[in-house]
Design an enzyme around this catalytic site. Structure first.
Site, PDB file in Angstrom:
ATOM      1  N   LYS A 183       0.761  -1.215  -0.116  1.00 46.40           N
ATOM      2  CA  LYS A 183      -0.061   0.063   0.134  1.00 46.40           C
ATOM      3  C   LYS A 183       0.824   1.328  -0.008  1.00 46.40           C
ATOM      4  O   LYS A 183       2.068   1.228  -0.010  1.00 46.40           O
ATOM      5  CB  LYS A 183      -1.006  -0.100   1.309  1.00 46.40           C
ATOM      6  CG  LYS A 183      -2.006  -1.094   1.221  1.00 46.40           C
ATOM      7  CD  LYS A 183      -2.838  -1.195  -0.130  1.00 46.40           C
ATOM      8  CE  LYS A 183      -4.009  -2.025  -0.072  1.00 46.40           C
ATOM      9  NZ  LYS A 183      -3.760  -3.354   0.024  1.00 46.40           N
TER      10      LYS A 183
HETATM   11  C1  LIG Z   1      -9.778  -3.143  -1.687  1.00 40.88           C
HETATM   12  C2  LIG Z   1      -9.252  -3.816  -0.574  1.00 40.88           C
HETATM   13  N1  LIG Z   1      -9.968  -3.601   0.539  1.00 40.88           N
HETATM   14  C3  LIG Z   1      -9.393  -4.342   1.662  1.00 40.88           C
HETATM   15  C4  LIG Z   1      -8.337  -4.746   1.644  1.00 40.88           C
HETATM   16  C5  LIG Z   1      -7.500  -5.499   2.867  1.00 40.88           C
HETATM   17  O1  LIG Z   1      -6.611  -4.835   3.401  1.00 40.88           O
HETATM   18  P1  LIG Z   1      -5.486  -5.571   4.340  1.00 40.88           P
HETATM   19  O2  LIG Z   1      -4.637  -6.438   3.690  1.00 40.88           O
HETATM   20  O3  LIG Z   1      -4.628  -4.529   5.093  1.00 40.88           O
HETATM   21  O4  LIG Z   1      -6.532  -6.358   5.401  1.00 40.88           O
HETATM   22  C6  LIG Z   1      -7.345  -4.678   0.563  1.00 40.88           C
HETATM   23  C7  LIG Z   1      -6.032  -5.464   0.318  1.00 40.88           C
HETATM   24  O5  LIG Z   1      -5.134  -5.653   0.766  1.00 40.88           O
HETATM   25  C8  LIG Z   1      -7.951  -4.329  -0.662  1.00 40.88           C
HETATM   26  O6  LIG Z   1      -7.230  -4.082  -1.657  1.00 40.88           O
END
Ligand SMILES: Cc1ncc(COP(=O)(O)O)c(C=O)c1O
Length: 385
Positions: A183
């Protein structure tokens, strides 16, 4: 051939390393003062009232849905063009993720197709600011008011993104960011839930740490007490101070990282403008784009190769590409559990066949960018119909 350019790499510099070492040396490595500081700085950056740090973006989304009172049997509207985390959190409640098709050019949820999916069971909408570009929040907030729905923004890709000159983070009831390794800023794993609503904030804080009443993390330091009460059945979603140390240092560089991402995006767009076989990302005029992703669309009718072959050829030439996303309705779980079919989502089904995400991150050098452009052009030229 030069060495492999991976699809994504974090940019971790001396400052981050020093701050993480300081956290390790401090004797306080789990949730503590650094998490509080990260929350405060993040809230200032977004200009929001409350920011609650957790151990993933998924955890933030889960806590957000819990805070707004999602219940078994409810429905939540989400785009099909997203990562499974957006839908998965809805299923934690035995609620139903109701998928909506995307726009062909931006890949954002097609706001015009939301209203037909709203019924008595609909409790919330989770707009996803795909790739780093904001959904049309005015339109979505209008629907929320009309049907009394909660809005939980999935802002995993959209730091920093502006919608109509205001930062994403305060439009919906709760906005959830991710600090996963790929990210725009990272804590390894991590997330942040932002809200203007103090009650939601309080609820998420409590539920993120076992449902223990306020500031449970202090119970082992001189300000805290051994005595605490469990007031709800909560979760273990707290962020560590080690991760927060990384986050504080990364947040300071967020604008710099953003400018570099934007520069790379502009270089790509300029280079691919003259190539009819490639459609570059469409950017709406109402906001800014964080450029977490740079997604091109191949015109397959003009090519002798398909998308998978294009990615394979890029890989052979030393460039890692990816696909964002395989729409949820094409995954076995969503088909089996909810009976989704291809034909219900014609745009996402079709566009999925031709999307390719190119590497875009601040650690890339100008030579990397040039090398990628050169190879995209070479592969396209060789495989024209
Ligand atoms: C659109 C979206 N929502 C939520 C997430 C979830 O985030 P995390 O990996 O920090 O749990 C991600 C990906 O990593 C994502 O691409």
């Amino acid at each position: 051939m030069k060495s492999f350019i991976p699809f994504s790499l974090p940019l971790i510099e001396e400052e981050e390393k020093k701050d993480v070492l300081d956290a390790l040396d401090s004797g306080w490595i789990t949730t503590g003062p650094r998490v509080k500081q990260f929350e405060k700085r993040f809230a200032e950056y977004i200009n929001c009232k409350n920011a609650i740090a957790v151990n993933s973006g998924t955890a933030a989304l889960h806590l957000a849905l819990e805070a707004v009172g999602l219940k078994e049997g409810d429905e939540v509207i989400i785009p099909t063009m997203t990562f499974t985390a957006t839908g998965e959190v809805v299923t934690y409640f035995k609620a139903k993720p109701v998928l909506v098709d995307c726009e062909e050019d931006t890949l954002l949820i097609d706001v015009g197709k939301i209203e037909e999916k709203i019924n008595k069971k609909t409790k919330a909408i989770i707009p996803v600011h795909f790739g780093g570009q904001a959904c049309d929040m005015e339109e979505i907030l209008h629907l929320a008011r009309k049907y009394n729905l909660k809005i939980i923004e999935d802002a995993a890709h959209s730091l920093p993104t502006k919608y109509k000159s205001k930062m994403i983070g305060t439009f919906g009831d709760i906005t959830c960011f991710s600090f996963y390794a790929t990210k725009t800023i990272t804590t390894g794993e991590g997330g942040m839930a932002c809200t203007e609503n103090n009650e939601f904030a309080e609820r998420m804080k409590i539920m993120s740490l076992h449902g223990i009443n306020k500031d449970a993390w202090k119970r082992y330091n001189s300000e805290g007490s051994w005595n605490y009460e469990v007031i709800e059945g909560g979760y273990k979603y707290n962020m560590t101070d080690i991760a927060a140390a990384l986050g504080i240092a990364q947040l300071k560089k967020c604008n710099k990282f953003y400018r570099r991402r934007e520069q790379i995006a502009n270089t790509y767009t300029k280079a691919f403008k003259e190539i009819p076989e490639i459609n570059t990302p469409f950017v709406k005029e109402y906001g800014t784009h964080a450029w977490h992703l740079y997604v091109i669309q191949l015109d397959l009718a003009m090519l002798k190769i398909n998308r998978a072959q294009f990615i394979e050829k890029m890989k052979e030439n030393g460039v890692g590409c990816s696909v964002h996303f395989i729409p949820l309705h094409l995954h076995p779980y969503y088909k089996k559990a909810f009976g989704y079919e291809h034909k219900e989502f014609p745009v996402a089904t079709n566009v999925y066949e031709r999307i390719v995400s190119l590497p875009i991150y601040p650690k890339m050098t100008n030579q990397d960018v040039d090398y990628i452009i050169e190879n995209v052009k070479k592969i396209i030229k060789k495989n024209k119909r």
